[in-house]
Design a protein around this motif. Structure first.
Motif, PDB file in Angstrom:
ATOM      1  N   GLY A  52      -8.299 -17.122  -3.935  1.00  0.00           N
ATOM      2  CA  GLY A  52     -10.066 -17.762  -4.636  1.00  0.00           C
ATOM      3  C   GLY A  52     -10.381 -16.441  -6.027  1.00  0.00           C
ATOM      4  N   VAL A  53     -11.056 -18.286  -7.061  1.00  0.00           N
ATOM      5  CA  VAL A  53     -11.665 -17.177  -8.297  1.00  0.00           C
ATOM      6  C   VAL A  53     -12.809 -17.768  -7.609  1.00  0.00           C
ATOM      7  CG1 VAL A  53      -9.736 -17.668  -9.503  1.00  0.00           C
ATOM      8  CG2 VAL A  53     -11.045 -19.090  -9.477  1.00  0.00           C
ATOM      9  N   GLY A  54     -14.092 -16.899  -8.623  1.00  0.00           N
ATOM     10  CA  GLY A  54     -15.134 -16.798  -8.479  1.00  0.00           C
ATOM     11  C   GLY A  54     -15.808 -16.367  -7.408  1.00  0.00           C
ATOM     12  N   ALA A  55     -17.177 -17.398  -6.425  1.00  0.00           N
ATOM     13  CA  ALA A  55     -17.134 -16.334  -5.110  1.00  0.00           C
ATOM     14  C   ALA A  55     -16.493 -16.944  -3.951  1.00  0.00           C
ATOM     15  CB  ALA A  55     -18.813 -16.973  -4.562  1.00  0.00           C
ATOM     16  N   SER A  56     -15.130 -17.082  -4.828  1.00  0.00           N
ATOM     17  CA  SER A  56     -13.957 -17.219  -3.413  1.00  0.00           C
ATOM     18  C   SER A  56     -12.803 -16.552  -3.356  1.00  0.00           C
ATOM     19  CB  SER A  56     -12.744 -17.897  -3.335  1.00  0.00           C
ATOM     20  OG  SER A  56     -13.701 -19.806  -3.352  1.00  0.00           O
ATOM     21  N   GLY A  57     -13.540 -14.978  -3.980  1.00  0.00           N
ATOM     22  CA  GLY A  57     -12.501 -13.805  -4.370  1.00  0.00           C
ATOM     23  C   GLY A  57     -12.164 -13.360  -5.001  1.00  0.00           C
ATOM     24  N   ASN A  58     -11.634 -11.823  -5.642  1.00  0.00           N
ATOM     25  CA  ASN A  58     -10.701 -12.190  -6.669  1.00  0.00           C
ATOM     26  C   ASN A  58      -8.965 -12.485  -6.494  1.00  0.00           C
ATOM     27  OD1 ASN A  58      -9.985 -10.138  -4.718  1.00  0.00           O
ATOM     28  ND2 ASN A  58     -10.243  -8.051  -5.392  1.00  0.00           N
ATOM     29  N   ALA A  59      -8.674 -13.334  -6.560  1.00  0.00           N
ATOM     30  CA  ALA A  59      -7.904 -13.958  -6.934  1.00  0.00           C
ATOM     31  C   ALA A  59      -6.592 -13.710  -5.855  1.00  0.00           C
ATOM     32  CB  ALA A  59      -6.902 -13.848  -8.286  1.00  0.00           C
ATOM     33  N   SER A  60      -5.327 -13.686  -5.717  1.00  0.00           N
ATOM     34  CA  SER A  60      -4.248 -13.580  -5.204  1.00  0.00           C
ATOM     35  C   SER A  60      -4.190 -12.345  -4.534  1.00  0.00           C
ATOM     36  CB  SER A  60      -2.718 -14.290  -4.839  1.00  0.00           C
ATOM     37  OG  SER A  60      -3.265 -15.790  -5.518  1.00  0.00           O
ATOM     38  N   GLY A  61      -3.898 -12.216  -3.046  1.00  0.00           N
ATOM     39  CA  GLY A  61      -3.457 -10.915  -2.372  1.00  0.00           C
ATOM     40  C   GLY A  61      -2.258 -11.033  -1.386  1.00  0.00           C
ATOM     41  N   PHE A  62      -2.229 -12.407  -0.927  1.00  0.00           N
ATOM     42  CA  PHE A  62      -1.515 -12.631   0.226  1.00  0.00           C
ATOM     43  C   PHE A  62      -0.308 -13.461  -0.282  1.00  0.00           C
ATOM     44  CE2 PHE A  62      -6.192 -12.291   0.853  1.00  0.00           C
ATOM     45  CZ  PHE A  62      -5.954 -11.188   2.309  1.00  0.00           C
ATOM     46  N   GLY A  63       0.822 -13.295   0.674  1.00  0.00           N
ATOM     47  CA  GLY A  63       2.141 -14.333  -0.157  1.00  0.00           C
ATOM     48  C   GLY A  63       2.791 -13.497  -0.687  1.00  0.00           C
ATOM     49  N   GLY A  64       4.365 -13.689  -0.325  1.00  0.00           N
ATOM     50  CA  GLY A  64       5.037 -13.266  -1.784  1.00  0.00           C
ATOM     51  C   GLY A  64       5.437 -12.434  -2.558  1.00  0.00           C
ATOM     52  N   GLN A  65       5.071 -12.218  -4.130  1.00  0.00           N
ATOM     53  CA  GLN A  65       4.822 -11.369  -4.550  1.00  0.00           C
ATOM     54  C   GLN A  65       3.935 -11.402  -5.253  1.00  0.00           C
ATOM     55  OE1 GLN A  65       7.758  -9.339  -6.712  1.00  0.00           O
ATOM     56  NE2 GLN A  65       5.682  -8.034  -7.033  1.00  0.00           N
ATOM     57  N   ALA A  66       2.895 -11.445  -4.251  1.00  0.00           N
ATOM     58  CA  ALA A  66       1.786 -11.549  -4.117  1.00  0.00           C
ATOM     59  C   ALA A  66       0.916  -9.905  -3.238  1.00  0.00           C
ATOM     60  CB  ALA A  66       0.269 -12.621  -3.888  1.00  0.00           C
ATOM     61  N   ALA A  67       1.995 -10.199  -2.611  1.00  0.00           N
ATOM     62  CA  ALA A  67       1.388 -10.066  -1.641  1.00  0.00           C
ATOM     63  C   ALA A  67       2.461  -8.166  -1.689  1.00  0.00           C
ATOM     64  CB  ALA A  67       2.430  -9.543  -0.213  1.00  0.00           C
ATOM     65  N   ILE A  68       3.575  -7.450  -2.778  1.00  0.00           N
ATOM     66  CA  ILE A  68       3.801  -6.635  -3.096  1.00  0.00           C
ATOM     67  C   ILE A  68       2.878  -6.189  -3.738  1.00  0.00           C
ATOM     68  CG2 ILE A  68       5.811  -5.709  -3.958  1.00  0.00           C
ATOM     69  CD1 ILE A  68       7.533  -7.595  -2.971  1.00  0.00           C
ATOM     70  N   ASP A  69       2.399  -6.595  -4.766  1.00  0.00           N
ATOM     71  CA  ASP A  69       1.119  -6.651  -6.090  1.00  0.00           C
ATOM     72  C   ASP A  69       0.226  -5.657  -5.232  1.00  0.00           C
ATOM     73  OD1 ASP A  69       3.047  -7.772  -7.399  1.00  0.00           O
ATOM     74  OD2 ASP A  69       2.039  -8.857  -8.131  1.00  0.00           O
ATOM     75  N   ALA A  70       0.182  -6.893  -4.694  1.00  0.00           N
ATOM     76  CA  ALA A  70      -1.717  -6.243  -3.562  1.00  0.00           C
ATOM     77  C   ALA A  70      -1.109  -4.590  -2.836  1.00  0.00           C
ATOM     78  CB  ALA A  70      -1.697  -7.399  -2.901  1.00  0.00           C
ATOM     79  N   PHE A  71       0.029  -4.155  -2.259  1.00  0.00           N
ATOM     80  CA  PHE A  71      -0.632  -2.996  -0.821  1.00  0.00           C
ATOM     81  C   PHE A  71       0.041  -2.314  -1.911  1.00  0.00           C
ATOM     82  CE2 PHE A  71      -1.691  -7.480   1.352  1.00  0.00           C
ATOM     83  CZ  PHE A  71      -2.881  -6.925   1.563  1.00  0.00           C
ATOM     84  N   THR A  72       1.137  -2.124  -3.025  1.00  0.00           N
ATOM     85  CA  THR A  72       1.377  -1.169  -3.186  1.00  0.00           C
ATOM     86  C   THR A  72       1.265  -1.048  -4.266  1.00  0.00           C
ATOM     87  OG1 THR A  72       3.499  -2.695  -4.523  1.00  0.00           O
ATOM     88  CG2 THR A  72       3.067  -1.794  -2.178  1.00  0.00           C
ATOM     89  N   ARG A  73       1.441   0.124  -4.993  1.00  0.00           N
ATOM     90  CA  ARG A  73       1.681   0.394  -6.813  1.00  0.00           C
ATOM     91  C   ARG A  73       2.336   1.319  -7.131  1.00  0.00           C
ATOM     92  NH1 ARG A  73       1.331   5.915  -6.886  1.00  0.00           N
ATOM     93  NH2 ARG A  73       1.359   7.454  -5.359  1.00  0.00           N
ATOM     94  N   TRP A  74       2.314   0.942  -8.258  1.00  0.00           N
ATOM     95  CA  TRP A  74       3.576   1.574  -9.394  1.00  0.00           C
ATOM     96  C   TRP A  74       3.695   3.009  -9.339  1.00  0.00           C
ATOM     97  CZ3 TRP A  74       6.986  -1.938 -11.022  1.00  0.00           C
ATOM     98  CH2 TRP A  74       6.837  -2.578 -11.429  1.00  0.00           C
ATOM     99  N   HIS A  75       4.686   3.739  -9.742  1.00  0.00           N
ATOM    100  CA  HIS A  75       5.307   5.103  -9.265  1.00  0.00           C
ATOM    101  C   HIS A  75       6.441   5.492 -10.703  1.00  0.00           C
ATOM    102  CE1 HIS A  75       6.862   8.901  -8.711  1.00  0.00           C
ATOM    103  NE2 HIS A  75       5.575   9.544  -8.542  1.00  0.00           N
ATOM    104  N   THR A  76       6.418   6.128 -11.909  1.00  0.00           N
ATOM    105  CA  THR A  76       6.669   6.428 -12.729  1.00  0.00           C
ATOM    106  C   THR A  76       7.333   7.731 -12.320  1.00  0.00           C
ATOM    107  OG1 THR A  76       5.584   4.288 -14.116  1.00  0.00           O
ATOM    108  CG2 THR A  76       7.051   6.441 -15.474  1.00  0.00           C
ATOM    109  N   LEU A  77       8.702   7.664 -12.523  1.00  0.00           N
ATOM    110  CA  LEU A  77       9.253   9.081 -13.100  1.00  0.00           C
ATOM    111  C   LEU A  77      10.334   8.895 -13.834  1.00  0.00           C
ATOM    112  CD1 LEU A  77       9.854  11.723 -11.593  1.00  0.00           C
ATOM    113  CD2 LEU A  77      11.920  11.278 -10.480  1.00  0.00           C
ATOM    114  N   THR A  78       9.910  10.275 -14.698  1.00  0.00           N
ATOM    115  CA  THR A  78      10.899  10.437 -15.727  1.00  0.00           C
ATOM    116  C   THR A  78      12.168  11.679 -15.841  1.00  0.00           C
ATOM    117  OG1 THR A  78       8.951  11.868 -17.927  1.00  0.00           O
ATOM    118  CG2 THR A  78       9.583   9.629 -17.392  1.00  0.00           C
ATOM    119  N   VAL A  79      12.644  12.321 -16.387  1.00  0.00           N
ATOM    120  CA  VAL A  79      13.554  13.263 -15.461  1.00  0.00           C
ATOM    121  C   VAL A  79      14.085  13.792 -17.121  1.00  0.00           C
ATOM    122  CG1 VAL A  79      15.168  14.625 -14.826  1.00  0.00           C
ATOM    123  CG2 VAL A  79      14.123  12.627 -13.525  1.00  0.00           C
TER     124      VAL A  79
END
Length: 470
Positions: free
Chosen positions: A434-461
Motif C-alpha cells: 500500500g501507499v500513504g498510511a498503508s505502507g511504503n509500497a509493494s514488498g511482496f509477490g513476484g519481482q517485488a519480493a526479489i526487489d525487497a529481499f535482495t540488493r544490487w552488486h556490481t563487479l567490474t574487471v
C-alpha cells in the motif's frame, strides 16, 4: 490469547475456553540479539548454498506443512479465532508461498545492461541482504509470515522471526518445526517470542539488515523511523480503510455477497477488509438492505466446535475499541442497521448507513466486523470519497461493465484494485503493498519480493589492470 508465566514462558491459550495449547520461551532483548548473531553467523553458508538446494528445502517444507494441515488449521482456529474455512485457506496459501519462493530461488535473473566503458567486463547481479527480521501479526500468521520468510530464505537470506504474542504457535513454532524437518540448516531461521520489547530489539539489532513488518500504522511508523535512522531497509505493510465502490449497474445481490465477504471474513480483522462501502445513490437503499440481511444471517459462535461463520474477536481490548467506534458513529449521525452490540467474546456483523466524511468512522480503521455505507451521486464523487483517506492499501469496484470499472479503478489511490470483486484477495505471484498510511509500497509477490529481499552488486574487471596519472 496468551499469558506469561513466572518461569519466563509464553503460554498460548484457546480464545474461547482459555485451555492451554502450548508454551514457548519468552525472549529477553538479550536473547533476541543472540538469536540475531546466530542468524548472521549462518548467513554466509546459506547464501553460498546452491539455489536449487534452497528451493528443494522450501518445496519439502510446503509438503510437510500440508501433511500437518489439520494440526495447523486447529491452531489457527483455537489460538487466533479463525473460522475453519479461513484456516483451511490460510494453511494452503502458506504452502503456496513456499512453493512460489522455491521458484524465485531458481528463476533466472533479469539481465542488466553493460557499463559505458567497453574495456571493462561487467557483472551486475542481485545478492542477499544478510539477516532479514520478520515481525508477523496475529490475524493471518501463517500466510503473512510465509509471505516474508519464504522468499527471504529462497533468495539466500537468513531470517529472525518474531510472531505476535497472541499466536506464538501458529505464527512461530510451526514455522521452525516444518522448516527444520525439511532440512533447513541450524541458524538459518531463528524464532524469538515476545512483545513490543522483543520487536524493538529485533529492529535495533546491528546484525539485522532489513525488517519486514506487517501490522498497525502506528507501530509501523515507529519501526520505519528506527530503520531509517539506522539506515536499514524496511518493508511496511500496514492498515487499510479500503473502499468498495458499487456502481448503479451492479447486480445488487451479488454485490452484497461480495461486500459481506469483504467486510466480515475473520470478523473484519484483515487489513484488506472492505470498510467503506461507497454505493451509488440510485441503489444505496437496496444495497444496504441486502448487505444488512446477509450480515444478520451469519452464524456467530465457537468456530472449533460449531460451524460458525463469525468467530471471537482477538481480545477484550479490541472488542471495546470496536464497540466504542460504533457508538461514536451513531452519536455523530450514522444509522445502525444491524449488529452493534458486544455479545460475550463476539461482535456481530454490523452495518452503519448514512455515513459521511465528517464522521470519524469514515477515516479511522475499525479493525472488526463493521461495514459503513456512504452514497455518491456520480463517479467523480465516488473517486473523491475513495481517495479521501490517509490509507491506500486495496480497493474494489463492483460493476457489470468491466471497462468502466477499469477506468474508475485507475483513478483510485492505493496499491491494489479489484474490478468485479471485493477487496480481500491474495496471489503470491502478484506484487502487493500500500501507499500513504498503508505502507511504503509493494514488498511482496513476484519481482517485488526479489526487489525487497535482495540488493544490487556490481563487479567490474579490467584486464590488463589499469594505471593512472597519479
Amino acid at each position: 490469547m496468551s499469558t506469561v508465566t513466572e518461569t519466563g514462558l509464553l503460554t498460548s491459550r484457546e480464545i474461547i475456553t482459555g485451555e492451554e495449547l502450548g508454551s514457548v520461551p519468552l525472549a529477553t532483548s538479550g536473547a533476541v540479539l543472540s538469536a540475531a548473531r546466530r542468524a548472521a553467523a549462518a548467513a554466509p553458508g546459506w547464501a553460498a548454498t546452491p539455489a536449487a538446494e534452497r528451493a528443494a528445502i522450501l518445496d519439502r517444507a510446503a509438503d510437510l506443512l500440508l501433511e500437518r494441515a489439520q494440526e495447523a488449521q486447529d491452531l489457527l482456529v483455537r489460538e487466533g479465532g479463525s473460522i475453519t474455512g479461513k484456516a483451511f485457506y490460510e494453511v494452503h496459501a502458506g504452502a503456496a508461498e513456499l512453493r512460489h519462493a522455491a521458484q524465485l530461488a531458481t528463476a533466472p535473473q533479469a539481465p542488466h545492461g553493460p557499463g559505458s566503458d567497453p574495456g571493462r567486463d561487467t557483472e551486475v547481479r542481485r545478492v542477499p541482504l544478510g539477516v532479514v527480521g520478520v515481525i508477523v501479526p496475529w490475524n493471518f500468521p501463517v500466510l503473512l509470515g510465509m509471505r516474508s520468510v519464504a522468499p527471504a530464505l529462497a533468495l539466500g537470506n537468513t531470517v529472525l522471526l518474531k510472531p505476535d504474542p497472541h499466536t506464538p504457535l501458529s505464527g512461530g513454532r510451526l514455522f521452525a518445526e516444518v522448516l527444520a524437518a525439511a532440512g533447513l540448516p541450524e541458524g538459518v531461521l531463528e524464532v524469538v517470542y515476545g512483545d513490543a520489547d522483543a520487536g524493538a530489539a529485533l529492529v535495533r539489532s546491528p546484525d539485522v539488515s532489513m525488517v519486514s513488518f506487517t501490522g498497525s500504522t502506528e507501530v509501523g511508523r515507529e519501526i520505519g523511523a528506527t530503520a531509517g535512522r539506522l539506515l536499514k531497509r524496511v518493508v511496511l505493510e500496514l492498515g487499510g480503510q479500503n473502499a468498495y465502490v458499487v456502481l448503479p449497474d451492479a447486480d445488487i445481490e451479488a454485490a452484497a455477497s461480495a461486500g459481506s465477504w469483504g467486510s466480515f471474513l475473520h470478523q473484519g480483522q484483515i487489513c484488506m477488509a472492505a470498510r467503506r462501502h461507497l454505493v451509488h445513490r440510485d441503489v444505496v437503499e437496496s444495497y444496504t438492505e441486502a448487505l444488512a440481511r446477509r450480515a444478520a444471517a451469519l452464524r456467530i459462535g465457537d468456530p472449533y466446535r460449531t460451524d460458525a461463520q463469525i468467530g471471537p474477536v482477538i481480545d477484550r481490548g479490541q472488542l471495546t475499541r470496536i464497540a466504542t467506534a460504533v457508538e461514536d458513529a451513531v452519536a455523530q449521525g450514522a444509522r445502525l442497521v444491524t449488529g452493534g452490540t458486544v455479545q460475550g467474546q463476539f461482535f456481530p456483523p454490523t452495518v452503519l448507513a448514512d455515513v459521511t466524511p465528517k464522521m470519524s468512522v469514515f477515516h479511522a480503521e475499525v479493525f472488526g466486523p463493521v461495514a459503513t455505507v456512504t452514497s455518491f451521486a456520480d463517479e467523480e464523487e465516488a473517486v473523491e470519497l475513495a481517495n479521501t483517506s490517509d490509507y491506500g492499501l486495496t480497493a474494489a469496484v463492483y460493476t457489470s461493465d468491466a471497462e468502466q470499472g477499469r477506468a474508475l479503478a485507475s483513478r483510485l489511490r492505493c496499491g491494489v484494485v479489484h474490478v468485479g470483486d471485493q477487496t480481500v484477495n491474495h496471489d503470491p505471484h502478484l506484487p502487493f503493498g500500500g501507499v500513504g498510511a498503508s505502507g511504503n509500497a509493494s514488498g511482496f509477490g513476484g519481482q517485488a519480493a526479489i526487489d525487497a529481499f535482495t540488493r544490487w552488486h556490481t563487479l567490474t574487471v579490467s584486464s590488463p589492470a589499469r594505471s593512472y596519472p597519479f
